[in-house]
Structure formats: structure tokens, C-alpha cells
Design a protein around this motif. Structure first.
Motif, short mmCIF file in Angstrom:
data_model
loop_
_atom_site.label_atom_id
_atom_site.label_comp_id
_atom_site.label_asym_id
_atom_site.label_seq_id
_atom_site.Cartn_x
_atom_site.Cartn_y
_atom_site.Cartn_z
N GLY A 50 37.73 25.57 40.46
CA GLY A 50 37.52 26.61 39.84
C GLY A 50 37.59 27.92 40.47
O GLY A 50 37.82 29.14 39.88
N ALA A 51 37.52 27.91 41.75
CA ALA A 51 37.53 29.04 42.77
C ALA A 51 38.88 29.78 42.89
O ALA A 51 39.76 28.99 43.07
N LYS A 52 38.91 31.00 42.72
CA LYS A 52 40.05 31.64 42.87
C LYS A 52 40.39 32.31 44.25
O LYS A 52 41.48 32.76 44.51
N ARG A 53 39.03 32.36 45.03
CA ARG A 53 39.12 32.99 46.45
C ARG A 53 38.23 32.41 47.37
O ARG A 53 37.25 31.66 46.84
N TYR A 54 38.50 32.53 48.48
CA TYR A 54 37.35 32.06 49.64
C TYR A 54 37.12 33.29 50.59
O TYR A 54 37.81 33.60 51.03
N GLN A 55 35.88 33.28 50.61
CA GLN A 55 35.42 34.44 51.54
C GLN A 55 34.78 33.78 52.76
O GLN A 55 33.94 32.80 52.89
N ILE A 56 35.44 34.20 54.05
CA ILE A 56 35.32 33.60 55.39
C ILE A 56 34.53 34.47 56.27
O ILE A 56 34.87 35.74 56.28
N GLN A 57 33.50 34.08 56.77
CA GLN A 57 32.82 35.13 57.90
C GLN A 57 32.76 34.44 59.27
O GLN A 57 32.18 33.23 59.64
N ILE A 58 32.96 35.33 60.18
CA ILE A 58 33.13 34.73 61.59
C ILE A 58 31.97 35.71 62.42
O ILE A 58 31.78 36.82 62.50
N SER A 59 31.11 35.11 63.26
CA SER A 59 30.17 35.89 64.14
C SER A 59 30.00 35.09 65.19
O SER A 59 30.38 34.06 65.73
N THR A 60 29.27 35.98 66.13
CA THR A 60 29.04 35.18 67.50
C THR A 60 27.50 34.56 67.41
O THR A 60 27.12 33.97 68.59
N THR A 61 26.88 34.44 66.38
CA THR A 61 25.54 33.72 66.42
C THR A 61 25.64 32.82 65.19
O THR A 61 26.32 33.20 64.15
N THR A 82 44.12 31.96 58.34
CA THR A 82 44.21 32.24 59.96
C THR A 82 43.36 33.62 59.97
O THR A 82 43.92 34.56 59.55
N VAL A 83 42.44 33.65 60.78
CA VAL A 83 41.79 34.92 60.84
C VAL A 83 41.94 35.49 62.36
O VAL A 83 41.46 34.88 63.14
N LYS A 84 42.01 36.86 62.53
CA LYS A 84 42.01 37.45 63.54
C LYS A 84 40.48 37.80 63.96
O LYS A 84 39.88 38.20 63.05
N TYR A 85 40.17 37.89 65.19
CA TYR A 85 38.84 38.26 65.56
C TYR A 85 38.72 39.25 66.83
O TYR A 85 37.97 38.94 67.52
N LYS A 86 39.59 40.06 66.76
CA LYS A 86 39.80 41.15 68.08
C LYS A 86 38.38 41.71 68.41
O LYS A 86 38.22 42.03 69.35
N LYS A 87 37.68 42.13 67.40
CA LYS A 87 36.42 42.79 67.46
C LYS A 87 35.14 41.96 68.13
O LYS A 87 34.24 42.50 68.68
N LEU A 88 35.42 40.47 67.97
CA LEU A 88 34.20 39.93 68.46
C LEU A 88 34.58 39.36 70.01
O LEU A 88 35.63 38.90 70.09
N LYS A 89 33.63 39.43 70.74
CA LYS A 89 33.49 39.11 72.22
C LYS A 89 32.65 38.17 72.58
O LYS A 89 31.28 38.15 71.98
N GLY A 90 32.89 37.12 73.15
CA GLY A 90 31.83 35.83 73.29
C GLY A 90 32.53 34.57 73.45
O GLY A 90 33.62 34.24 72.83
N LYS A 107 23.08 32.63 63.08
CA LYS A 107 22.46 33.20 61.91
C LYS A 107 23.30 34.52 61.33
O LYS A 107 22.92 35.06 60.49
N PHE A 108 24.40 34.88 62.02
CA PHE A 108 25.33 35.78 61.16
C PHE A 108 24.68 37.36 61.23
O PHE A 108 24.85 38.02 60.39
N LYS A 109 23.66 37.69 62.11
CA LYS A 109 23.20 38.84 61.93
C LYS A 109 23.75 39.84 62.96
O LYS A 109 23.46 41.10 62.84
N LYS A 110 24.65 39.26 63.90
CA LYS A 110 25.30 40.43 64.99
C LYS A 110 26.49 40.67 64.23
O LYS A 110 26.97 40.48 63.06
N LYS A 111 27.65 41.25 65.02
CA LYS A 111 28.69 41.53 64.51
C LYS A 111 29.46 40.54 63.89
O LYS A 111 29.41 39.43 64.59
N THR A 112 30.07 40.60 62.80
CA THR A 112 30.85 39.60 62.06
C THR A 112 32.18 40.39 61.72
O THR A 112 32.24 41.44 61.41
#
Length: 408
Positions: free
Chosen positions: A340-351, A369-377, A353-358
């Protein structure tokens, strides 16, 4: 007979005639015009200059505030309408929403129109949000009138045993009565028009209106804004202007400009006027004895299945694979499919707990396929959640467990 004696006799005769029920009718000299005082009661139109709309997508679809503004201009009323909206939010949200609070605190509005959420509408939440906003409005705009704009339920809850319109109407009247507001019951007119014109496309996605549907709301709001106005007739003199107002404000519905049937436009104007006037007695009755019966049927405070907001369950997904190519700053992700799902939300983080830049993205498929140019680590983590879309509303599952991204 002396002059003063004649005066005394005239007074005595006048008193006798008055007591006997005979009156003198003063004569008017030839050429003089006798006119009855036919000055109409004040409509307050001169006092309405600046109008603020507060709501969500049911207000910003097809730019409702500008359709009201344009329709009023056709009637010779120069008003300026602005809106503070946020999709999928109720009035409680707006009590702390900076854009709405700032607009109210500007203190420049003569009328404020409030509209609550549709898909998960709750009468108690409407009352709470409207009361708080009304207090704020009166504090910064002491002379402002408040209007509650009542839209309609989603298409699958408009009619039948699970129809929610009587619930909407009952609570909007109750809230308007409680805070001393006027009511624009667009939902009542909507229900009648959907029944009368089954071949007209009213809904775009099961909830939001096509451009012609926004005109239903505009008429109800207009008649609530100007309570002593008579019904506006759409005829050869204003037909083109009304069509122009509807067409030039199309937004989000993706409608093509159209020339609408004059009879349809007149029926919309009529039902907007009729139902707005029909609810006035119940809205204004401080004793709360006057009862208005919704066009869709009766409602009582007794909780029934029809009055329980629909709860949508969304299954939880899982990140099965997360591999990155450092050279191109991309992560290849594969998720567990959710029924029944029409979409999927994906989150990428350097931690974890996903509290820093994501980085947060939404995809239609379980492979992405997700680009992550802004994330460093050196370490990256991925989590995901499924999204169901019902009648235009998004419903999210809980986030999956974080998965560490592997280097390829």
C-alpha cells in the motif's frame, strides 16, 4: 374674537379631535416630493478592506483568497485578501506558526477567515484552535470580524453511512457560536452541488477542489463576509468577469481555463447564499436552542463510527542494502517493500541518531540512488520510512532501524 382667544379655542378643538381618534394629515404644497426612508441597513462593506485567510491546502488550492477578492470586486467592493497557509496543518498549528502570528500581530485586518484540516478533522481540535486564534485576533485587531470557512469531507466520507458532513457542520456551528464568529458553510453547498451535478468533476484527488469547486467556497465566504448582501445573479453583464476570476487564479489543481455554464455558476451562487443564511440563526443563538440540520443528515454528540477520524496504518520498511561509491558521492539503497505504500522517504546522516546534518529524499520505488555531497565523514547511516497517500494526505510509518553504509 381676539387672536389669543382664537388660539385657545384651536388648541381645545385639536385635543378633542385627537381623543376621538381623528387626525389631521398635513397638506404638501404642489411640486413637493414625499419620500419614504428607504436607506438600507449598513452592510459593513465600507469597513471591509483587508482580509486574512488562515488555513491549509483547502485554502491555497486555486488561490481561494484571490477568487473571493475578485468576486467582491465584480460587486463593486474593493478588498485586499492575503493568506497564511501550510499544507496538512490544523488551526492549533497556526496558533504558534510564525507566519500566521506575525500576520495577526500586524493589526491591519478587518476580517480573518479560519479553516481547519479535512482528512483528520476533529471537532474538539477545531474549537481549541479557533478559540486561541480568536483571542489573538481580538487582541491585535479589536474590530476585526472572524469567519469560519467550513470545507467538505474527503470524497469517500462525503456520503453514505460513514459520511462526515453532519459532524463537520455540527462542530463548525458549535465553534462559531462559542467564539462569536460568522460561518461560511461551503461544505453544505458542496454536498448539494455534487448530488445535483454528478457529471461535474468537483474533486481533483478525493479531497481538493477543481477551480469550479473553489468558486463554491468563494461564494460561501463572500456571503458570510457581507451578511446583508442579496444573492448575486450571474448574467450577461458579469458572466465573463466571473469566469475570468475563476480561471486566472488556478493553482495546484492543474485545470485548464474554461467557460463554465451560466446555470451552474448561478446554482453555485444560490447555494452558497442559501446555506450561509440558513445557518445564521443557529450560529447567532446564544441560548443554543436553535438547531440546524445538515443537508446530509442529523448528528448528535453520541460517538459513532462515522464520526471517528479515519486512522491509516502504514507498515514499517527496512533498509536491506546501503552501499556507497566514494568517488561519485552516491549511495545505492534497497528497501523492503511495504503493501500500500506509494512513496519511501530515505534519510542519510553522519550519526546513528540523525541529529546532525542529514539528507532527506522521497522515492517511488524500493531501489534508489542518493547523492550526499553535503555530508562529510567516514561513517554514514541510512534509515527509511514508508509513505501512504490517502485522499491527498500523506501518512508515514515509523523510521526503520539505522543501517551503516558500506564502502564499495
Amino acid at each position: 374674537m381676539k387672536k389669543n382667544q382664537r388660539s385657545i379655542i384651536a388648541v381645545i378643538l385639536s385635543l378633542c379631535l385627537l381623543l376621538s381618534g381623528i387626525y389631521f394629515i398635513p397638506q404638501v404644497s404642489k411640486g413637493a416630493e414625499v419620500t419614504e426612508n428607504t436607506t438600507p441597513k449598513s452592510t459593513g462593506a465600507a469597513d471591509v478592506k483587508n482580509v486574512l485567510f488562515i488555513g491549509n491546502s483547502m485554502t491555497y488550492y486555486n488561490t481561494l483568497c484571490k477568487v473571493v477578492e475578485g468576486f467582491a470586486k465584480i460587486q463593486g467592493k474593493e478588498i485586499e485578501c492575503k493568506a497564511s497557509t501550510e499544507g496538512g496543518k490544523n488551526l492549533i498549528f497556526h496558533t504558534t506558526y510564525s507566519q500566521t502570528v506575525s500576520a495577526i500581530q500586524s493589526g491591519k485586518y478587518d476580517v480573518v477567515v479560519l479553516q481547519d484540516i479535512v482528512g483528520t478533522f476533529n471537532g474538539n481540535d477545531l474549537l481549541e484552535g479557533a478559540e486561541k486564534l480568536n483571542q489573538m485576533i481580538k487582541q491585535y485587531n479589536p474590530s476585526a470580524r472572524v469567519i469560519l470557512y467550513m470545507p467538505w469531507p474527503t470524497q469517500n466520507r462525503l456520503t453514505g453511512i460513514l459520511g462526515r458532513l453532519p459532524y463537520f457542520t455540527y462542530h463548525y456551528i458549535k465553534t462559531a457560536n462559542s467564539i462569536g464568529a460568522a460561518l461560511a458553510p461551503a461544505g453544505e453547498a458542496w454536498y448539494t452541488l455534487v448530488e445535483k451535478y454528478p457529471n461535474v468533476a468537483w474533486y481533483t484527488d478525493g479531497k481538493h477542489p477543481h477551480a469550479i469547486g473553489t468558486f463554491v467556497s468563494a461564494c460561501a465566504v463572500y456571503y458570510a463576509m457581507f451578511p446583508e448582501e442579496s444573492q448575486v445573479e450571474i448574467n450577461d453583464t458579469n458572466y465573463s468577469a466571473v469566469n475570468e476570476v475563476i480561471n486566472k487564479n488556478i493553482a495546484y489543481s492543474k485545470d485548464a481555463p474554461a467557460q463554465y455554464d451560466m446555470k451552474l455558476l448561478n446554482d453555485i451562487s444560490y447555494y452558497g447564499y442559501y446555506y450561509t443564511r440558513a445557518v445564521e440563526a443557529a450560529v447567532e443563538d446564544t441560548t443554543k436552542r436553535t438547531v440546524y440540520r445538515s443537508v446530509a443528515g442529523d448528528y448528535s454528540e453520541v460517538t459513532t463510527q462515522a464520526n471517528i477520524p479515519e486512522k491509516i496504518k502504514v507498515g514499517k520498511t527496512k533498509v536491506k542494502k546501503a552501499v556507497r561509491k566514494s568517488s561519485v558521492k552516491k549511495i545505492m539503497i534497497r528497501l523492503k517493500k511495504v503493501k500500500g505504500a506509494k512513496r519511501y522517504q530515505i534519510q542519510i546522516s553522519t550519526t546513528k541518531k540523525f541529529k546532525k546534518k542529514t539528507v532527506k529524499k522521497i522515492f517511488k520505488k524500493v531501489k534508489a540512488t542518493v547523492k550526499y555531497k553535503k555530508l562529510k565523514g567516514s561513517k554514514l547511516y541510512v534509515r527509511a520510512r514508508a509513505v501512504k497517500i490517502v485522499n491527498g494526505e500523506k501518512y508515514f510509518s515509523k523510521w526503520s532501524k539505522p543501517k551503516k553504509v558500506k564502502n564499495k
